[in-house]
Design a protein around this motif. Structure first.
Motif, PDB file in Angstrom:
ATOM      1  N   VAL A  35       0.894  -1.153   0.000  1.00 20.05           N
ATOM      2  CA  VAL A  35       0.000   0.000   0.000  1.00 20.05           C
ATOM      3  C   VAL A  35       0.931   1.200   0.000  1.00 20.05           C
ATOM      4  O   VAL A  35       1.803   1.309   0.863  1.00 20.05           O
ATOM      5  N   GLY A  36       0.785   2.054  -0.985  1.00 20.55           N
ATOM      6  CA  GLY A  36       1.708   3.176  -1.089  1.00 20.55           C
ATOM      7  C   GLY A  36       1.029   4.455  -1.520  1.00 20.55           C
ATOM      8  O   GLY A  36      -0.144   4.472  -1.891  1.00 20.55           O
ATOM      9  N   LEU A  37       1.793   5.509  -1.470  1.00 19.88           N
ATOM     10  CA  LEU A  37       1.353   6.830  -1.910  1.00 19.88           C
ATOM     11  C   LEU A  37       2.131   7.161  -3.169  1.00 19.88           C
ATOM     12  O   LEU A  37       3.364   7.142  -3.171  1.00 19.88           O
ATOM     13  N   VAL A  38       1.421   7.443  -4.247  1.00 20.33           N
ATOM     14  CA  VAL A  38       2.055   7.746  -5.525  1.00 20.33           C
ATOM     15  C   VAL A  38       1.782   9.206  -5.867  1.00 20.33           C
ATOM     16  O   VAL A  38       0.621   9.620  -5.959  1.00 20.33           O
ATOM     17  N   ASN A  39       2.859   9.965  -6.023  1.00 21.05           N
ATOM     18  CA  ASN A  39       2.765  11.360  -6.451  1.00 21.05           C
ATOM     19  C   ASN A  39       3.325  11.453  -7.857  1.00 21.05           C
ATOM     20  O   ASN A  39       4.459  11.047  -8.102  1.00 21.05           O
ATOM     21  N   LYS A  40       2.535  11.974  -8.758  1.00 19.38           N
ATOM     22  CA  LYS A  40       2.967  12.144 -10.142  1.00 19.38           C
ATOM     23  C   LYS A  40       2.995  13.640 -10.440  1.00 19.38           C
ATOM     24  O   LYS A  40       1.977  14.325 -10.310  1.00 19.38           O
ATOM     25  N   HIS A  41       4.152  14.128 -10.821  1.00 23.42           N
ATOM     26  CA  HIS A  41       4.364  15.542 -11.144  1.00 23.42           C
ATOM     27  C   HIS A  41       4.843  15.564 -12.582  1.00 23.42           C
ATOM     28  O   HIS A  41       5.900  15.014 -12.892  1.00 23.42           O
ATOM     29  N   PHE A  42       4.068  16.171 -13.477  1.00 21.66           N
ATOM     30  CA  PHE A  42       4.393  16.070 -14.892  1.00 21.66           C
ATOM     31  C   PHE A  42       3.948  17.310 -15.656  1.00 21.66           C
ATOM     32  O   PHE A  42       3.213  18.146 -15.136  1.00 21.66           O
ATOM     33  N   ILE A  43       4.408  17.383 -16.889  1.00 20.13           N
ATOM     34  CA  ILE A  43       3.991  18.439 -17.809  1.00 20.13           C
ATOM     35  C   ILE A  43       3.313  17.757 -18.978  1.00 20.13           C
ATOM     36  O   ILE A  43       3.852  16.809 -19.559  1.00 20.13           O
TER      37      ILE A  43
END
Length: 151
Positions: A35-43
């Motif tokens: 169980v995890g936390l996924v942060n996606k930072h993109f353009i």
């Protein structure tokens, strides 16, 4: 489905079942291995900076055919993951499940089973990169009357 919705659904169940989009069930001996936390930072292709955050579950099956994940145990795993996920229970849930490659799914609940839902890619800046809007043709609406021979 969000973390809060999952936590609400689990106490109402006798068993935890996951169903794939094609209607088949994951084997009953599956594990929740992460169980995890996924942060996606993109353009995106139009130059707009974007961020997405989701809770991520990894489902896996092993050769221990007697294993069953009880709803209470799954809830316990979720409580342990709070130190990673943080206090925001409105996080959407993504699920990874091994098929020919790792599949990435959304999650829904039909009142009895958890349903893995298909995720789609899309251009987020279609206006900026010249993708025309697709207009579907209007189809005529046919009316069928009993005995009319069209049904």
């Amino acid at each position: 489905m969000t973390i809060a919705e999952l936590k609400t659904a689990l106490p109402t169940l006798d068993a935890v079942n996951f169903r794939l989009p094609d209607g088949t069930y994951l084997p009953a001996h599956f594990h929740v291995t992460e169980v995890g936390l996924v942060n996606k930072h993109f353009i995106d292709c139009g130059g707009t900076e974007r961020r997405e955050t989701a809770a991520n579950f990894q489902l896996w099956e092993a050769g221990d055919y007697d294993h069953r994940l009880a709803p209470q145990k799954f809830l316990h795993i979720l409580r342990l993951s709070e130190k990673i996920l943080g206090p925001d229970e409105s996080l959407p849930i993504e699920v990874e499940y091994q098929q020919a490659t790792i599949g990435k799914f959304g999650l829904d609940f039909d009142g009895r089973d958890f349903v893995l839902t298909l995720k789609q890619t899309a251009c987020l800046a279609s206006d900026a990169c010249g993708i025309p809007a697709v207009a579907l043709p209007q189809l005529p609406v046919l009316a069928c009357a009993p005995g009319g021979g069209c049904c």
